[in-house]
Scaffold this active site. Structure first.
Site, PDB file in Angstrom:
ATOM      1  N   ASP A   1       0.846  -1.194   0.000  1.00  0.00           N
ATOM      2  CA  ASP A   1       0.000   0.000   0.000  1.00  0.00           C
ATOM      3  C   ASP A   1       0.878   1.240   0.000  1.00  0.00           C
ATOM      4  O   ASP A   1       2.079   1.160   0.250  1.00  0.00           O
ATOM      5  CB  ASP A   1      -0.935   0.029   1.228  1.00  0.00           C
ATOM      6  CG  ASP A   1      -2.266   0.730   0.921  1.00  0.00           C
ATOM      7  OD1 ASP A   1      -2.260   1.740   0.189  1.00  0.00           O
ATOM      8  OD2 ASP A   1      -3.316   0.267   1.409  1.00  0.00           O
TER       9      ASP A   1
ATOM     10  N   TYR B   1     -16.983   4.939 -12.392  1.00  0.00           N
ATOM     11  CA  TYR B   1     -16.482   3.928 -11.452  1.00  0.00           C
ATOM     12  C   TYR B   1     -17.083   2.553 -11.760  1.00  0.00           C
ATOM     13  O   TYR B   1     -16.378   1.569 -11.953  1.00  0.00           O
ATOM     14  CB  TYR B   1     -16.840   4.372 -10.029  1.00  0.00           C
ATOM     15  CG  TYR B   1     -16.587   3.352  -8.946  1.00  0.00           C
ATOM     16  CD1 TYR B   1     -15.289   3.001  -8.585  1.00  0.00           C
ATOM     17  CD2 TYR B   1     -17.644   2.777  -8.238  1.00  0.00           C
ATOM     18  CE1 TYR B   1     -15.051   2.087  -7.558  1.00  0.00           C
ATOM     19  CE2 TYR B   1     -17.425   1.867  -7.215  1.00  0.00           C
ATOM     20  CZ  TYR B   1     -16.124   1.524  -6.883  1.00  0.00           C
ATOM     21  OH  TYR B   1     -15.899   0.625  -5.875  1.00  0.00           O
TER      22      TYR B   1
ATOM     23  N   ASN C   1     -21.930  -2.173   0.548  1.00  0.00           N
ATOM     24  CA  ASN C   1     -21.819  -1.267   1.693  1.00  0.00           C
ATOM     25  C   ASN C   1     -21.335  -1.950   2.974  1.00  0.00           C
ATOM     26  O   ASN C   1     -22.103  -2.151   3.908  1.00  0.00           O
ATOM     27  CB  ASN C   1     -23.159  -0.567   1.956  1.00  0.00           C
ATOM     28  CG  ASN C   1     -23.533   0.369   0.823  1.00  0.00           C
ATOM     29  OD1 ASN C   1     -24.115  -0.064  -0.157  1.00  0.00           O
ATOM     30  ND2 ASN C   1     -23.171   1.620   0.921  1.00  0.00           N
TER      31      ASN C   1
ATOM     32  N   ARG D   1     -17.454   8.718   2.159  1.00  0.00           N
ATOM     33  CA  ARG D   1     -18.723   8.052   1.867  1.00  0.00           C
ATOM     34  C   ARG D   1     -19.725   8.282   2.997  1.00  0.00           C
ATOM     35  O   ARG D   1     -19.388   8.833   4.023  1.00  0.00           O
ATOM     36  CB  ARG D   1     -18.474   6.559   1.620  1.00  0.00           C
ATOM     37  CG  ARG D   1     -17.871   6.332   0.253  1.00  0.00           C
ATOM     38  CD  ARG D   1     -17.301   4.959   0.096  1.00  0.00           C
ATOM     39  NE  ARG D   1     -16.083   4.787   0.853  1.00  0.00           N
ATOM     40  CZ  ARG D   1     -15.351   3.690   0.838  1.00  0.00           C
ATOM     41  NH1 ARG D   1     -15.724   2.666   0.102  1.00  0.00           N
ATOM     42  NH2 ARG D   1     -14.242   3.602   1.542  1.00  0.00           N
TER      43      ARG D   1
ATOM     44  N   LYS E   1     -26.438  15.899   6.008  1.00  0.00           N
ATOM     45  CA  LYS E   1     -26.927  16.319   4.683  1.00  0.00           C
ATOM     46  C   LYS E   1     -27.520  15.131   3.921  1.00  0.00           C
ATOM     47  O   LYS E   1     -26.825  14.138   3.686  1.00  0.00           O
ATOM     48  CB  LYS E   1     -25.778  16.927   3.869  1.00  0.00           C
ATOM     49  CG  LYS E   1     -25.334  18.270   4.409  1.00  0.00           C
ATOM     50  CD  LYS E   1     -24.184  18.847   3.602  1.00  0.00           C
ATOM     51  CE  LYS E   1     -23.805  20.228   4.131  1.00  0.00           C
ATOM     52  NZ  LYS E   1     -22.603  20.751   3.486  1.00  0.00           N
TER      53      LYS E   1
ATOM     54  N   TYR F   1     -22.551  16.914  -5.062  1.00  0.00           N
ATOM     55  CA  TYR F   1     -21.572  16.148  -5.858  1.00  0.00           C
ATOM     56  C   TYR F   1     -21.118  16.859  -7.129  1.00  0.00           C
ATOM     57  O   TYR F   1     -20.198  16.413  -7.793  1.00  0.00           O
ATOM     58  CB  TYR F   1     -22.174  14.808  -6.276  1.00  0.00           C
ATOM     59  CG  TYR F   1     -22.304  13.800  -5.169  1.00  0.00           C
ATOM     60  CD1 TYR F   1     -21.191  13.336  -4.473  1.00  0.00           C
ATOM     61  CD2 TYR F   1     -23.550  13.272  -4.824  1.00  0.00           C
ATOM     62  CE1 TYR F   1     -21.309  12.393  -3.460  1.00  0.00           C
ATOM     63  CE2 TYR F   1     -23.681  12.320  -3.809  1.00  0.00           C
ATOM     64  CZ  TYR F   1     -22.553  11.892  -3.134  1.00  0.00           C
ATOM     65  OH  TYR F   1     -22.669  10.964  -2.151  1.00  0.00           O
TER      66      TYR F   1
ATOM     67  N   ASP G   1     -27.855   8.378  -9.617  1.00  0.00           N
ATOM     68  CA  ASP G   1     -27.823   7.429  -8.505  1.00  0.00           C
ATOM     69  C   ASP G   1     -28.584   6.165  -8.837  1.00  0.00           C
ATOM     70  O   ASP G   1     -29.433   6.149  -9.727  1.00  0.00           O
ATOM     71  CB  ASP G   1     -28.438   8.078  -7.251  1.00  0.00           C
ATOM     72  CG  ASP G   1     -27.870   7.488  -5.963  1.00  0.00           C
ATOM     73  OD1 ASP G   1     -27.092   6.518  -6.049  1.00  0.00           O
ATOM     74  OD2 ASP G   1     -28.189   8.012  -4.896  1.00  0.00           O
TER      75      ASP G   1
ATOM     76  N   ARG H   1     -30.327  -1.348  -3.629  1.00  0.00           N
ATOM     77  CA  ARG H   1     -29.245  -2.338  -3.779  1.00  0.00           C
ATOM     78  C   ARG H   1     -29.463  -3.465  -2.790  1.00  0.00           C
ATOM     79  O   ARG H   1     -28.982  -3.413  -1.670  1.00  0.00           O
ATOM     80  CB  ARG H   1     -27.886  -1.686  -3.520  1.00  0.00           C
ATOM     81  CG  ARG H   1     -27.504  -0.698  -4.578  1.00  0.00           C
ATOM     82  CD  ARG H   1     -26.016  -0.714  -4.822  1.00  0.00           C
ATOM     83  NE  ARG H   1     -25.681   0.464  -5.592  1.00  0.00           N
ATOM     84  CZ  ARG H   1     -24.958   1.465  -5.120  1.00  0.00           C
ATOM     85  NH1 ARG H   1     -24.481   1.430  -3.904  1.00  0.00           N
ATOM     86  NH2 ARG H   1     -24.691   2.494  -5.881  1.00  0.00           N
TER      87      ARG H   1
END
Length: 388
Positions: free
Chosen positions: A48, A184, A213, A234, A250, A330, A336, A340
């Site tokens: 890393d 992504y 998640n 995130r 938010k 964003y 979006d 999921r």
């Protein structure tokens, strides 16, 4: 400590292996390193750019596993040592990625390079040297659900056939090209296709993980404390940051998107099963999530507000949330996915894995950690007079 006579799911003895872990210093990598060192005899070559989250595993040298983990500070983008390290290991686990939604449409080039181009040599070296690969993808590869294209009042939106995400049958549906948020998901999907093709054409032994998640301690960063002050982490860390600062949470576009959350410690159990049962995991793509922990982002905010108030002893704000538009939060090009929810059939059949921890319990554990680790530092930052 690692116990002797460990056996796999079919009763065969588990042989100690060497694992090359790319991105070992991140949130998932740090938990996985801990589990491997505490519960198995395997060795880790930890790669890393940063090692802050695994520092406690690397020092002091007197730790019982000092000879089982080696840290190599390198960036896989341009480091000639990469192939040698992959050759030294039996298995490579690739966790390296830019995976923060705030970056997808503000840094789409970096996002595509990090998730596709930079992963190419890893796949190539594993394939050429006959090394097994566990590659971390994302639940974002599914994009939007079929149900999201139905009329708002259609009863079919409630039909699981239109929203449950299955590894082997669900289509991958993205927004239009100008919605750069999908840079992504698209890069991740393409590397999955490439890995799958390497398996089909060149016999690469692979497993692809699609996390839904994963949350828990050490996830992301708290802006200005252990990460850039202008950064946007995130959702979990975003909300934690607001709670630590006694600011309203938010909600992007009212927080109507639905997500399911799984505790990092449950998810790591699944990864260990994949590592130690290659004959059951090779050639498979696995959803790893908790379909029972599904909430809207707004519900998550409400729950986190309650839990944080309990663990910190501080009263919740009278108006704990505030709505913001996705464009405001964003920038242009955001889009979006609606829901999921992972189908768990394949991982259950192959590895017998099921998540255990409820959303309340995992939030309690995580927010206790966030409060203990960051509350004092945040108070100090708030107290400092800002220079004009």
């Amino acid at each position: 400590m690692a116990t002797g006579n460990r056996v796999d799911l079919d009763g065969r003895p588990i042989k100690p292996i060497t694992i090359c872990m790319i991105g070992a210093g991140g949130f998932i990598g740090s938990h996985l390193c801990e589990k491997l060192l505490l519960e198995t005899p395997h060795k880790i070559l930890a790669l890393d750019v940063y090692n802050d989250k695994i520092k406690h595993l690397l020092e002091p040298a007197s730790l019982p596993w000092a000879d089982r983990i080696q840290f190599h500070r390198l960036n896989i983008k341009h480091d000639s040592r990469l192939e040698g390290l992959i050759k030294m290991a039996d298995l490579t686990i690739n966790l390296a990625a830019i995976c923060t939604p705030a970056d997808y449409n503000t840094r789409p080039l970096d996002t595509i390079y990090s998730n596709f181009i930079d992963a190419l040599p890893v796949v190539k070296y594993c394939s050429e040297n006959n090394k097994r690969l566990i590659h971390f993808s994302t639940c974002e590869v599914y994009g939007k659900t079929i149900g999201s294209f139905l009329p708002k009042d259609s009863p079919l939106r409630q039909d699981p056939a239109y929203y449950i995400l299955k590894e082997d049958t669900s289509p991958c549906i993205f927004g239009p090209i100008e919605k750069q948020r999908w840079s992504y998901a698209c890069a991740k999907q393409l590397i999955e296709r490439l890995i799958y093709a390497e398996g089909a054409e060149n016999g690469l032994e692979f497993t692809i993980v699609r996390p839904f998640n994963w949350i828990g301690p050490r996830m992301d960063f708290i802006p200005g404390i252990d990460g850039p002050s202008e950064g946007v982490p995130r959702v979990l860390a975003c909300f934690s940051n607001a709670l630590l600062r006694s600011e309203p949470l938010k909600l992007v576009d009212g927080g109507q998107s639905q997500r399911s959350f799984v505790y990092i410690k449950d998810a790591i159990e699944a990864v260990l099963l994949m590592i130690e049962n290659p004959h059951r995991a090779n050639g498979h793509i696995f959803n790893v999530g908790n379909p029972y922990n599904e909430v809207t982002v707004k519900q998550l905010a409400e729950m986190m507000t309650k839990v944080y108030s309990e663990v910190s002893g501080e009263p919740a704000l009278e108006a704990p949330t505030v709505d913001v538009s996705s464009k405001e939060f964003y920038g242009e090009g955001y889009d979006d996915s609606d829901k999921r929810v992972p189908d768990m059939t394949i991982i259950n059949r192959q590895l017998g894995w099921n998540p255990k921890t409820s959303l309340w319990d995992l939030l309690e554990s995580t927010l206790t950690y966030q409060h203990k680790t960051y509350a004092e530092a945040v108070k100090k930052t708030i107290a400092k007079p800002t220079s004009s």
